[in-house]
Scaffold this motif. Structure first.
Motif, PDB file in Angstrom:
ATOM      1  N   GLY A  21       0.497  -1.210  -0.021  1.00 15.05           N
ATOM      2  CA  GLY A  21      -0.005  -0.304   0.430  1.00 15.05           C
ATOM      3  C   GLY A  21       0.973   1.083  -0.282  1.00 15.05           C
ATOM      4  O   GLY A  21       0.385   2.717  -0.258  1.00 15.05           O
ATOM      5  N   GLU A  22       1.952   1.159   0.133  1.00 19.85           N
ATOM      6  CA  GLU A  22       2.883   1.991   0.248  1.00 19.85           C
ATOM      7  C   GLU A  22       3.857   2.796  -1.449  1.00 19.85           C
ATOM      8  O   GLU A  22       4.092   1.557  -1.744  1.00 19.85           O
ATOM      9  CB  GLU A  22       3.845   2.443   0.913  1.00 19.85           C
ATOM     10  CG  GLU A  22       3.260   2.730   2.808  1.00 19.85           C
ATOM     11  CD  GLU A  22       4.720   2.409   4.183  1.00 19.85           C
ATOM     12  OE1 GLU A  22       5.730   3.319   4.041  1.00 19.85           O
ATOM     13  OE2 GLU A  22       4.014   2.340   4.930  1.00 19.85           O
ATOM     14  N   THR A  23       3.564   4.016  -1.863  1.00 23.64           N
ATOM     15  CA  THR A  23       4.794   3.672  -3.204  1.00 23.64           C
ATOM     16  C   THR A  23       6.073   4.096  -2.571  1.00 23.64           C
ATOM     17  O   THR A  23       6.336   4.628  -1.482  1.00 23.64           O
ATOM     18  CB  THR A  23       4.148   5.161  -3.767  1.00 23.64           C
ATOM     19  OG1 THR A  23       2.862   4.966  -4.736  1.00 23.64           O
ATOM     20  CG2 THR A  23       5.246   5.197  -5.042  1.00 23.64           C
ATOM     21  N   VAL A  24       6.980   3.663  -3.165  1.00 21.92           N
ATOM     22  CA  VAL A  24       8.701   3.341  -2.940  1.00 21.92           C
ATOM     23  C   VAL A  24       9.257   3.899  -3.872  1.00 21.92           C
ATOM     24  O   VAL A  24       8.870   2.831  -5.194  1.00 21.92           O
ATOM     25  CB  VAL A  24       8.717   2.176  -2.464  1.00 21.92           C
ATOM     26  CG1 VAL A  24      10.809   2.381  -1.983  1.00 21.92           C
ATOM     27  CG2 VAL A  24       8.328   1.602  -0.932  1.00 21.92           C
ATOM     28  N   ALA A  25      10.014   5.115  -3.997  1.00 18.05           N
ATOM     29  CA  ALA A  25      11.018   5.608  -5.327  1.00 18.05           C
ATOM     30  C   ALA A  25      11.973   4.561  -4.889  1.00 18.05           C
ATOM     31  O   ALA A  25      12.805   4.745  -4.104  1.00 18.05           O
ATOM     32  CB  ALA A  25      11.261   6.799  -5.140  1.00 18.05           C
ATOM     33  N   ILE A  26      12.727   4.377  -5.857  1.00 23.86           N
ATOM     34  CA  ILE A  26      14.045   3.210  -6.261  1.00 23.86           C
ATOM     35  C   ILE A  26      14.346   4.021  -7.166  1.00 23.86           C
ATOM     36  O   ILE A  26      14.099   3.756  -8.474  1.00 23.86           O
ATOM     37  CB  ILE A  26      13.615   2.244  -6.500  1.00 23.86           C
ATOM     38  CG1 ILE A  26      12.964   1.075  -5.986  1.00 23.86           C
ATOM     39  CG2 ILE A  26      15.027   1.513  -6.989  1.00 23.86           C
ATOM     40  CD1 ILE A  26      12.993   0.003  -6.121  1.00 23.86           C
ATOM     41  N   GLU A  27      15.513   5.066  -6.886  1.00 21.25           N
ATOM     42  CA  GLU A  27      16.760   6.101  -7.550  1.00 21.25           C
ATOM     43  C   GLU A  27      17.845   5.619  -8.039  1.00 21.25           C
ATOM     44  O   GLU A  27      18.660   5.936  -8.961  1.00 21.25           O
ATOM     45  CB  GLU A  27      16.534   7.299  -7.542  1.00 21.25           C
ATOM     46  CG  GLU A  27      14.792   7.859  -7.252  1.00 21.25           C
ATOM     47  CD  GLU A  27      15.178   9.259  -6.416  1.00 21.25           C
ATOM     48  OE1 GLU A  27      16.030   9.509  -5.504  1.00 21.25           O
ATOM     49  OE2 GLU A  27      13.701   9.785  -6.458  1.00 21.25           O
ATOM     50  N   THR A  28      18.240   4.652  -6.768  1.00 22.19           N
ATOM     51  CA  THR A  28      20.176   4.159  -7.285  1.00 22.19           C
ATOM     52  C   THR A  28      20.150   2.927  -7.071  1.00 22.19           C
ATOM     53  O   THR A  28      19.206   2.053  -6.826  1.00 22.19           O
ATOM     54  CB  THR A  28      20.563   5.043  -6.143  1.00 22.19           C
ATOM     55  OG1 THR A  28      20.745   3.815  -5.128  1.00 22.19           O
ATOM     56  CG2 THR A  28      20.926   6.441  -6.107  1.00 22.19           C
ATOM     57  N   VAL A  29      21.432   2.957  -7.790  1.00 26.70           N
ATOM     58  CA  VAL A  29      21.542   1.119  -7.715  1.00 26.70           C
ATOM     59  C   VAL A  29      21.369   0.396  -6.455  1.00 26.70           C
ATOM     60  O   VAL A  29      20.525  -1.016  -6.352  1.00 26.70           O
ATOM     61  CB  VAL A  29      22.772   0.946  -8.109  1.00 26.70           C
ATOM     62  CG1 VAL A  29      23.550  -1.084  -8.063  1.00 26.70           C
ATOM     63  CG2 VAL A  29      23.053   1.614  -9.783  1.00 26.70           C
ATOM     64  N   GLY A  30      22.282   0.760  -5.625  1.00 25.88           N
ATOM     65  CA  GLY A  30      22.390   0.671  -3.959  1.00 25.88           C
ATOM     66  C   GLY A  30      20.389   0.289  -3.822  1.00 25.88           C
ATOM     67  O   GLY A  30      20.244  -0.844  -2.857  1.00 25.88           O
ATOM     68  N   GLU A  31      19.552   1.507  -4.210  1.00 29.02           N
ATOM     69  CA  GLU A  31      18.091   1.144  -3.265  1.00 29.02           C
ATOM     70  C   GLU A  31      17.728   0.062  -3.835  1.00 29.02           C
ATOM     71  O   GLU A  31      17.062  -0.444  -3.708  1.00 29.02           O
ATOM     72  CB  GLU A  31      17.490   2.674  -4.075  1.00 29.02           C
ATOM     73  CG  GLU A  31      17.931   3.677  -3.314  1.00 29.02           C
ATOM     74  CD  GLU A  31      17.020   5.613  -3.014  1.00 29.02           C
ATOM     75  OE1 GLU A  31      17.735   6.118  -2.430  1.00 29.02           O
ATOM     76  OE2 GLU A  31      16.668   5.021  -4.314  1.00 29.02           O
TER      77      GLU A  31
END
Length: 85
Positions: A21-31
């Motif tokens: 139910g939560e939106t997660v932003a993934i921007e980097t290789v590590g994330e």
């Protein structure tokens, strides 16, 4: 792969995935690496090949920033197939 988790190399796209139910932003290789490795392997069982490809692509991109496009594409394929996007 502790060094992969710490990689701040930016992906070519920001992925916004819905998880519990939560939106997660993934921007980097590590994330991205943390996200796909933190979930139980059983949860990725259906997408095992795509998961393995994405993990390998992220590991390679952490070592060589020129491979970031391949890592982004591998993640996109995994997330799309898993209907996370």
């Amino acid at each position: 792969m502790c060094r992969v988790s710490r990689s701040e190399t930016r992906l070519k796209a920001t992925f916004r995935v819905k998880l519990n139910g939560e939106t997660v932003a993934i921007e980097t290789v590590g994330e991205a690496y943390d996200f796909i490795t933190s979930l139980n392997s059983v949860e990725w069982m259906e997408f095992q090949s795509l998961h393995r490809d994405a993990k390998a692509a992220l590991e390679a991109a952490a070592d060589d920033g020129m491979l970031i496009v391949q890592a982004t594409n591998a993640l996109r394929a995994l997330f799309a197939r898993a209907k996370l996007l």
